[in-house]
Each structure stands twice: as C-alpha cells, then as structure tokens.
Motif scaffolding. Structure first.
Motif, PDB file in Angstrom:
ATOM      1  N   GLY A   1      74.942 -79.704  69.304  1.00  0.00           N
ATOM      2  CA  GLY A   1      75.866 -80.013  70.395  1.00  0.00           C
ATOM      3  C   GLY A   1      76.337 -81.454  70.384  1.00  0.00           C
ATOM      4  N   LEU A   2      75.424 -82.390  70.151  1.00  0.00           N
ATOM      5  CA  LEU A   2      75.797 -83.802  70.103  1.00  0.00           C
ATOM      6  C   LEU A   2      76.697 -84.100  68.907  1.00  0.00           C
ATOM      7  CD1 LEU A   2      72.336 -85.362  71.026  1.00  0.00           C
ATOM      8  CD2 LEU A   2      74.389 -85.348  72.449  1.00  0.00           C
ATOM      9  N   ALA A   3      76.399 -83.481  67.756  1.00  0.00           N
ATOM     10  CA  ALA A   3      77.226 -83.704  66.563  1.00  0.00           C
ATOM     11  C   ALA A   3      78.635 -83.162  66.768  1.00  0.00           C
ATOM     12  CB  ALA A   3      76.571 -83.057  65.346  1.00  0.00           C
ATOM     13  N   PHE A   4      78.741 -81.958  67.343  1.00  0.00           N
ATOM     14  CA  PHE A   4      80.066 -81.388  67.612  1.00  0.00           C
ATOM     15  C   PHE A   4      80.829 -82.245  68.618  1.00  0.00           C
ATOM     16  CE2 PHE A   4      78.237 -77.069  66.355  1.00  0.00           C
ATOM     17  CZ  PHE A   4      78.883 -77.089  65.118  1.00  0.00           C
ATOM     18  N   SER A   5      80.127 -82.741  69.633  1.00  0.00           N
ATOM     19  CA  SER A   5      80.779 -83.580  70.638  1.00  0.00           C
ATOM     20  C   SER A   5      81.323 -84.864  70.026  1.00  0.00           C
ATOM     21  CB  SER A   5      79.782 -83.900  71.756  1.00  0.00           C
ATOM     22  OG  SER A   5      80.356 -84.778  72.702  1.00  0.00           O
ATOM     23  N   GLU A   6      80.503 -85.516  69.187  1.00  0.00           N
ATOM     24  CA  GLU A   6      80.943 -86.762  68.562  1.00  0.00           C
ATOM     25  C   GLU A   6      82.062 -86.517  67.555  1.00  0.00           C
ATOM     26  OE1 GLU A   6      77.767 -89.056  66.990  1.00  0.00           O
ATOM     27  OE2 GLU A   6      76.574 -88.992  68.816  1.00  0.00           O
ATOM     28  N   ALA A   7      82.002 -85.387  66.833  1.00  0.00           N
ATOM     29  CA  ALA A   7      83.053 -85.083  65.861  1.00  0.00           C
ATOM     30  C   ALA A   7      84.389 -84.851  66.558  1.00  0.00           C
ATOM     31  CB  ALA A   7      82.661 -83.856  65.033  1.00  0.00           C
ATOM     32  N   ALA A   8      84.374 -84.059  67.639  1.00  0.00           N
ATOM     33  CA  ALA A   8      85.608 -83.802  68.377  1.00  0.00           C
ATOM     34  C   ALA A   8      86.196 -85.082  68.953  1.00  0.00           C
ATOM     35  CB  ALA A   8      85.346 -82.777  69.482  1.00  0.00           C
ATOM     36  N   ARG A   9      85.330 -85.925  69.504  1.00  0.00           N
ATOM     37  CA  ARG A   9      85.800 -87.192  70.087  1.00  0.00           C
ATOM     38  C   ARG A   9      86.336 -88.128  69.008  1.00  0.00           C
ATOM     39  NH1 ARG A   9      81.699 -88.032  72.689  1.00  0.00           N
ATOM     40  NH2 ARG A   9      80.544 -89.415  71.304  1.00  0.00           N
ATOM     41  N   SER A  10      85.650 -88.183  67.859  1.00  0.00           N
ATOM     42  CA  SER A  10      86.080 -89.075  66.788  1.00  0.00           C
ATOM     43  C   SER A  10      87.423 -88.644  66.217  1.00  0.00           C
ATOM     44  CB  SER A  10      85.020 -89.094  65.687  1.00  0.00           C
ATOM     45  OG  SER A  10      85.464 -89.847  64.577  1.00  0.00           O
TER      46      SER A  10
ATOM     47  N   VAL B   1      85.607 -76.629  67.831  1.00  0.00           N
ATOM     48  CA  VAL B   1      84.443 -77.517  67.796  1.00  0.00           C
ATOM     49  C   VAL B   1      83.894 -77.734  69.201  1.00  0.00           C
ATOM     50  CG1 VAL B   1      83.693 -79.867  67.290  1.00  0.00           C
ATOM     51  CG2 VAL B   1      85.132 -78.656  65.664  1.00  0.00           C
ATOM     52  N   ARG B   2      84.774 -77.899  70.181  1.00  0.00           N
ATOM     53  CA  ARG B   2      84.306 -78.077  71.556  1.00  0.00           C
ATOM     54  C   ARG B   2      83.626 -76.809  72.085  1.00  0.00           C
ATOM     55  NH1 ARG B   2      85.722 -82.876  73.429  1.00  0.00           N
ATOM     56  NH2 ARG B   2      87.630 -83.896  72.699  1.00  0.00           N
ATOM     57  N   SER B   3      84.128 -75.636  71.687  1.00  0.00           N
ATOM     58  CA  SER B   3      83.488 -74.387  72.097  1.00  0.00           C
ATOM     59  C   SER B   3      82.082 -74.291  71.509  1.00  0.00           C
ATOM     60  CB  SER B   3      84.332 -73.187  71.645  1.00  0.00           C
ATOM     61  OG  SER B   3      85.613 -73.201  72.246  1.00  0.00           O
ATOM     62  N   LEU B   4      81.946 -74.654  70.236  1.00  0.00           N
ATOM     63  CA  LEU B   4      80.625 -74.649  69.614  1.00  0.00           C
ATOM     64  C   LEU B   4      79.696 -75.654  70.283  1.00  0.00           C
ATOM     65  CD1 LEU B   4      81.685 -74.427  65.850  1.00  0.00           C
ATOM     66  CD2 LEU B   4      80.745 -72.603  67.271  1.00  0.00           C
ATOM     67  N   GLN B   5      80.272 -76.776  70.730  1.00  0.00           N
ATOM     68  CA  GLN B   5      79.469 -77.789  71.428  1.00  0.00           C
ATOM     69  C   GLN B   5      78.869 -77.213  72.703  1.00  0.00           C
ATOM     70  OE1 GLN B   5      81.900 -81.089  72.789  1.00  0.00           O
ATOM     71  NE2 GLN B   5      80.709 -81.167  74.679  1.00  0.00           N
ATOM     72  N   TRP B   6      79.686 -76.518  73.501  1.00  0.00           N
ATOM     73  CA  TRP B   6      79.174 -75.973  74.760  1.00  0.00           C
ATOM     74  C   TRP B   6      78.218 -74.808  74.519  1.00  0.00           C
ATOM     75  CZ3 TRP B   6      79.272 -79.079  78.495  1.00  0.00           C
ATOM     76  CH2 TRP B   6      80.325 -79.969  78.692  1.00  0.00           C
ATOM     77  N   ILE B   7      78.434 -74.057  73.449  1.00  0.00           N
ATOM     78  CA  ILE B   7      77.477 -73.003  73.107  1.00  0.00           C
ATOM     79  C   ILE B   7      76.114 -73.618  72.777  1.00  0.00           C
ATOM     80  CG2 ILE B   7      76.913 -71.255  71.368  1.00  0.00           C
ATOM     81  CD1 ILE B   7      79.893 -70.599  71.244  1.00  0.00           C
ATOM     82  N   ALA B   8      76.123 -74.708  72.007  1.00  0.00           N
ATOM     83  CA  ALA B   8      74.869 -75.376  71.647  1.00  0.00           C
ATOM     84  C   ALA B   8      74.161 -75.916  72.884  1.00  0.00           C
ATOM     85  CB  ALA B   8      75.144 -76.505  70.662  1.00  0.00           C
ATOM     86  N   PHE B   9      74.901 -76.543  73.796  1.00  0.00           N
ATOM     87  CA  PHE B   9      74.281 -77.057  75.017  1.00  0.00           C
ATOM     88  C   PHE B   9      73.780 -75.910  75.908  1.00  0.00           C
ATOM     89  CE2 PHE B   9      77.018 -81.110  74.673  1.00  0.00           C
ATOM     90  CZ  PHE B   9      76.039 -81.707  73.898  1.00  0.00           C
ATOM     91  N   GLY B  10      74.484 -74.769  75.891  1.00  0.00           N
ATOM     92  CA  GLY B  10      74.004 -73.600  76.618  1.00  0.00           C
ATOM     93  C   GLY B  10      72.681 -73.098  76.063  1.00  0.00           C
ATOM     94  N   LEU B  11      72.528 -73.152  74.738  1.00  0.00           N
ATOM     95  CA  LEU B  11      71.256 -72.767  74.123  1.00  0.00           C
ATOM     96  C   LEU B  11      70.129 -73.701  74.546  1.00  0.00           C
ATOM     97  CD1 LEU B  11      72.387 -71.836  70.487  1.00  0.00           C
ATOM     98  CD2 LEU B  11      71.631 -70.280  72.292  1.00  0.00           C
ATOM     99  N   VAL B  12      70.449 -74.981  74.702  1.00  0.00           N
ATOM    100  CA  VAL B  12      69.427 -75.939  75.165  1.00  0.00           C
ATOM    101  C   VAL B  12      68.930 -75.545  76.551  1.00  0.00           C
ATOM    102  CG1 VAL B  12      69.034 -78.334  75.842  1.00  0.00           C
ATOM    103  CG2 VAL B  12      70.300 -77.831  73.750  1.00  0.00           C
ATOM    104  N   VAL B  13      69.861 -75.167  77.428  1.00  0.00           N
ATOM    105  CA  VAL B  13      69.467 -74.754  78.781  1.00  0.00           C
ATOM    106  C   VAL B  13      68.610 -73.495  78.730  1.00  0.00           C
ATOM    107  CG1 VAL B  13      70.332 -73.974  81.016  1.00  0.00           C
ATOM    108  CG2 VAL B  13      71.499 -75.826  79.819  1.00  0.00           C
ATOM    109  N   LEU B  14      69.008 -72.518  77.915  1.00  0.00           N
ATOM    110  CA  LEU B  14      68.236 -71.284  77.799  1.00  0.00           C
ATOM    111  C   LEU B  14      66.844 -71.544  77.243  1.00  0.00           C
ATOM    112  CD1 LEU B  14      70.960 -68.798  76.469  1.00  0.00           C
ATOM    113  CD2 LEU B  14      70.029 -68.962  78.780  1.00  0.00           C
ATOM    114  N   LEU B  15      66.749 -72.443  76.276  1.00  0.00           N
ATOM    115  CA  LEU B  15      65.432 -72.775  75.716  1.00  0.00           C
ATOM    116  C   LEU B  15      64.556 -73.500  76.735  1.00  0.00           C
ATOM    117  CD1 LEU B  15      66.572 -73.874  72.149  1.00  0.00           C
ATOM    118  CD2 LEU B  15      65.102 -71.930  72.691  1.00  0.00           C
ATOM    119  N   ALA B  16      65.174 -74.321  77.587  1.00  0.00           N
ATOM    120  CA  ALA B  16      64.402 -74.983  78.647  1.00  0.00           C
ATOM    121  C   ALA B  16      63.854 -73.948  79.628  1.00  0.00           C
ATOM    122  CB  ALA B  16      65.278 -75.998  79.378  1.00  0.00           C
TER     123      ALA B  16
END
Length: 279
Positions: free
Chosen positions: A23-32, A147-162
């Motif tokens: 999620g962080l990598a996708f976020s930074e890539a999209a922003r860059s 890329v932004r969609s993949l970013q939010w999917i990754a962050f959603g997985l973090v919430v589910l894992l928590a």
C-alpha cells in the motif's frame, strides 16, 4: 515459543508488513508519477508531409520556448518515436507505411491547468493548425487510477489482518481464562483484584505478540528486499517508482509495536469482561 500464539501473531504481522509495504509503495508511486507529469505536456503535430511536419514542429517549438510558463521544450527525434511504438507495431520501418505525428515534450514552470493548456494550444495552433496539446497526466491517468485502487485494497487488507489478529488474541485469552479458572478463583480469595489478574494476562500476551511481531517483521523485510531487487532489474519507469521512502520504512518497523499494543488492549478488554461475568 512452545505455544501457538507467538507463531499465529508472527504470521499475521508478516502478512500485515507485506500488505502495508504494498500500500505504501503504490501510494508513493502514484504520487511520484502524478507530480512528475503534472507540469508536462505533449504537443502532437499530425501532418502527412514529412517536410511540412518538420518545419511546423520547429516553428511550434520555437514559439513555445518564448512563453513565460514554459521551462523546457524538446522535439522528439523520429527514431525515438519509432522506438516508442515498436513493441506494438514491430521493428520494421514504420514511418514509410504510417505517417507518424511529430511529438514535442514540454515542461512547464507550474502545474498544467486549463488556463495553461489554453495558452499552449493558442500558441501552437498559431504555427500549425493541426497541433494538438495534451497533458501528460491524461495519457497515464488510467494506470494511476489502477495503482490507487491497488493501494486501497492493500490498506483494506491491513485492516482485515488487524481484525484477525484481535480475534486470535480473544480466542487465546478466553482459552487461558478457562485453563486457569481455579487459579483465578484462589487469587480472588487471597484478595487479588481483576485489574491485577488482567495485568498478568496482558504481560504474557504482550511478550508473545512482541516476539511474534519481530519474527514476522524479519520475514516480511526479507521478502520486500528480494522483491525490490527483482523490480529494480525490470527497468520499467513506473515499476521502478514502486519504492519505499524512509518514513515508510519507519511505519513498517512500527508494525510489531502496533500489533503488541493491539494485542494488549484486546486481551485487557477480553479478560476484564470475562472476569466480571465470573463474579
């Protein structure tokens, strides 16, 4: 390490580190990519005659260089244009069969808004009526959206894992309460309070969570390091932008600590609630 709890948390933290890193990598890539392309514009000159196309592209480039909002102007050589479309149309001499447009790469001193695009179009079409001005972000916008969609999917997985980690802690705490039910009764008879008992469970689960979290972090860091080596070898500009900055590394390093705090709070709430029902 003899019990299952540290290993369960190690697996959860391992998956959480990977999901958070993605999620962080996708976020930074999209922003860059967005920042790099927000001030860049592509000018196309569609003309069948190669001589007229060359003269118009030179005239348009000279006209654009005189604008205050323009930093740099570069006319792409025809060979470079052919190299760009070679993966789709093959390696034969394309220019003889297809009239390729002239391309001019323009970098502005500010973000390419509608006012800037209108000024560029007016200046370019003054020298060549067939000139088309397109913001570079529009050409890659679908990729950025993906890329932004993949970013939010990754962050959603973090919430589910928590949530899954908290559920595992609840199951472990309840099992421990049932195992030590008689001991807890004796502690109560000796004057022990619910808060003191819950602190014992909190400390044990915190140690399990911290140990498992460090193991999971080490495994996740190893996978991220291996993937970074493979991605850097691909040579693609967008893929190479999938990197992690220093503050992203700090966030990943804090995942075991956050997992331990989550386990402690969950254990405390579970134990305190169960003790109130017992009494």
């Amino acid at each position: 390490m003899s019990g299952p709890m540290p290993w369960v948390i190690a697996i959860m933290i391992f998956l959480t580190v990977l999901a958070a890193a993605a999620g962080l990598a996708f976020s930074e890539a999209a922003r860059s990519v967005s920042n790099d392309l927000s001030s860049r514009v592509t000018v196309q000159i569609v003309e069948a005659s190669s001589e007229l196309k060359a003269s118009q592209s030179s005239a348009v480039a000279a006209r654009l260089r005189g604008l205050d909002i323009v930093d740099t102007v570069r006319v792409l050589p025809e060979q470079e244009i052919e190299d760009l479309i070679e993966p789709w149309l093959g390696s034969q001499d394309i220019s003889e069969d297809i009239p390729l447009p002239a391309l001019i790469d323009v970098t502005l001193s500010k973000t390419a808004g509608e006012d800037e695009l209108s000024e560029l179009r007016a200046a370019a079409q003054m020298m060549a009526s067939s000139a088309r001005v397109e913001p570079s972000t529009g050409l890659i916008e679908p990729v950025i959206d993906l890329v932004r969609s993949l970013q939010w999917i990754a962050f959603g997985l973090v919430v589910l894992l928590a949530i899954a980690t908290a559920a595992a802690v609840i199951i472990s705490a309840r099992a421990a309460l049932n195992t030590h039910n008689e001991t807890i009764g004796i502690i109560h008879l000796l004057g022990g309070t619910d808060r003191q008992i819950s602190k014992l469970f909190q400390r044990r689960i915190a140690l399990d969570a911290l140990l498992g979290g460090l193991i999971g972090l080490a495994g996740g860091a190893a996978i991220i390091w291996l993937l970074s080596i493979q991605l850097s070898a691909l040579g693609s500009g967008l893929v190479q932008s999938l990197g992690l900055s220093w503050y992203s590394m700090l966030i990943l390093a804090a995942v075991p600590i956050l997992g331990m705090l989550l386990a402690m709070m969950t254990a405390r709430m579970t134990v305190m609630g169960a003790l109130k029902k017992i009494l």
